[in-house]
Design a protein around this motif. Sequence first.
Motif, PDB file in Angstrom:
ATOM      1  N   GLU A 108       0.820  -1.219   0.000  1.00  0.00           N
ATOM      2  CA  GLU A 108       0.000   0.000   0.000  1.00  0.00           C
ATOM      3  C   GLU A 108       0.856   1.272   0.000  1.00  0.00           C
ATOM      4  OE1 GLU A 108      -2.574  -0.828   3.307  1.00  0.00           O
ATOM      5  OE2 GLU A 108      -4.062  -1.786   2.016  1.00  0.00           O
ATOM      6  N   GLU A 109       2.144   1.109   0.323  1.00  0.00           N
ATOM      7  CA  GLU A 109       3.040   2.279   0.332  1.00  0.00           C
ATOM      8  C   GLU A 109       3.889   2.375  -0.939  1.00  0.00           C
ATOM      9  OE1 GLU A 109       5.333   1.596   3.895  1.00  0.00           O
ATOM     10  OE2 GLU A 109       3.479   1.244   5.020  1.00  0.00           O
ATOM     11  N   THR A 110       3.649   1.487  -1.909  1.00  0.00           N
ATOM     12  CA  THR A 110       4.539   1.440  -3.079  1.00  0.00           C
ATOM     13  C   THR A 110       4.064   2.302  -4.246  1.00  0.00           C
ATOM     14  OG1 THR A 110       3.320  -0.449  -3.956  1.00  0.00           O
ATOM     15  CG2 THR A 110       5.278  -0.938  -2.624  1.00  0.00           C
ATOM     16  N   GLY A 111       2.786   2.686  -4.248  1.00  0.00           N
ATOM     17  CA  GLY A 111       2.257   3.413  -5.404  1.00  0.00           C
ATOM     18  C   GLY A 111       1.827   2.482  -6.533  1.00  0.00           C
ATOM     19  N   LEU A 112       1.963   1.162  -6.330  1.00  0.00           N
ATOM     20  CA  LEU A 112       1.481   0.214  -7.352  1.00  0.00           C
ATOM     21  C   LEU A 112      -0.047   0.288  -7.395  1.00  0.00           C
ATOM     22  CD1 LEU A 112       3.800  -2.798  -6.428  1.00  0.00           C
ATOM     23  CD2 LEU A 112       3.908  -1.463  -8.554  1.00  0.00           C
ATOM     24  N   ARG A 113      -0.602   0.062  -8.589  1.00  0.00           N
ATOM     25  CA  ARG A 113      -2.057   0.176  -8.747  1.00  0.00           C
ATOM     26  C   ARG A 113      -2.749  -1.156  -8.472  1.00  0.00           C
ATOM     27  NH1 ARG A 113      -3.791   0.498 -13.430  1.00  0.00           N
ATOM     28  NH2 ARG A 113      -1.788   0.343 -14.482  1.00  0.00           N
TER      29      ARG A 113
END
Length: 314
Positions: free
Chosen positions: A144-149
């Motif tokens: 949730e902190e990675t910016g992955l969609r």
Amino acid sequence: MICPLCNNRAKQVLTQELRKNEKQNVHYCEHCDLGFLAEERTEEELKTYYQRQYRKEYKPNLDQEVNLEGLFRGYVDFQQERIRFLKPYCDKTKKLLEVGCSAGMFLFHAKKYVGEVVGIDYDSRSAHFASQKCSCPVFDADIEETGLREQSFDIICMFQLLEHIKNPCEFLKKYSKYLKPKGILCLEVPNLYDSLVYAYNLPHHHKFYFHRAHRLYFTAKSLASLMRKANCKGEIYFTQDYNILNHMHWISVDAPQSDCVPGLSLPSLPLRDNLGSDKKDELNSFIKRMDYEYKEILKKLGITSNLFFIGTRA
Ligand SMILES: [Zn+2]
């Protein structure tokens, strides 16, 4: 002690002695067929543990200090089984995420079969190393902190990861949101009914097998029940990593081999250099046949080292 899977009270204890002479109860829920450690550490404390301490404590070569290059070389050649399961779902349009990718041993191969690979590992050094080794993005943070969609991956893999997780059901639900509809979820966990624990009477192996980093001890039944609870649908397979000579070593001396490579490779006999090639061939072919047959028996009996799930989000 309350079972993390069914919330019933677990009445049995599998063992009180862990690796490194640590004392802690491994509880057993009869209802789920699951072993588990009582865990007082919070998620935050566990994350710090994996960032700073875990790799120092658990390493492939028991005699040497861990280094990531050594870890990578120790396991990179033993990813065939995982690739074999995933290959039917791979092509160059696919995007794959491995959670808990360690030094990148699997991603290194996976990138040959898909268009794009991404890794996550809480250990920052491992994440950096894997990223360099596989020339791909590897994050050292919660997804949730990675910016992955969300819904952006065709395949998500978690090998030897869920047994470390405090709440595996929540974890699976969170990560599977990042799968595309009909995306493939693929995971591997150690089997509590590993023949070395379940079939053979090896007191030292028993202490070696249970350790503080593994808080959950799955069986095919408990893994199936977890996957159902996490809304995942698929098949569970029995897979065996260590070979017959590694098991013969355990059976003879009740101690681990000092290095993981000979045990994970095709079995090889210490034949003399000057032995005739016909004799070498016959002996080598015999031990390979034995290894194959032994592994098939372990699979049939459900007492392999690992359980392998492959499926989709229901
Ligand atoms: Zn239970």
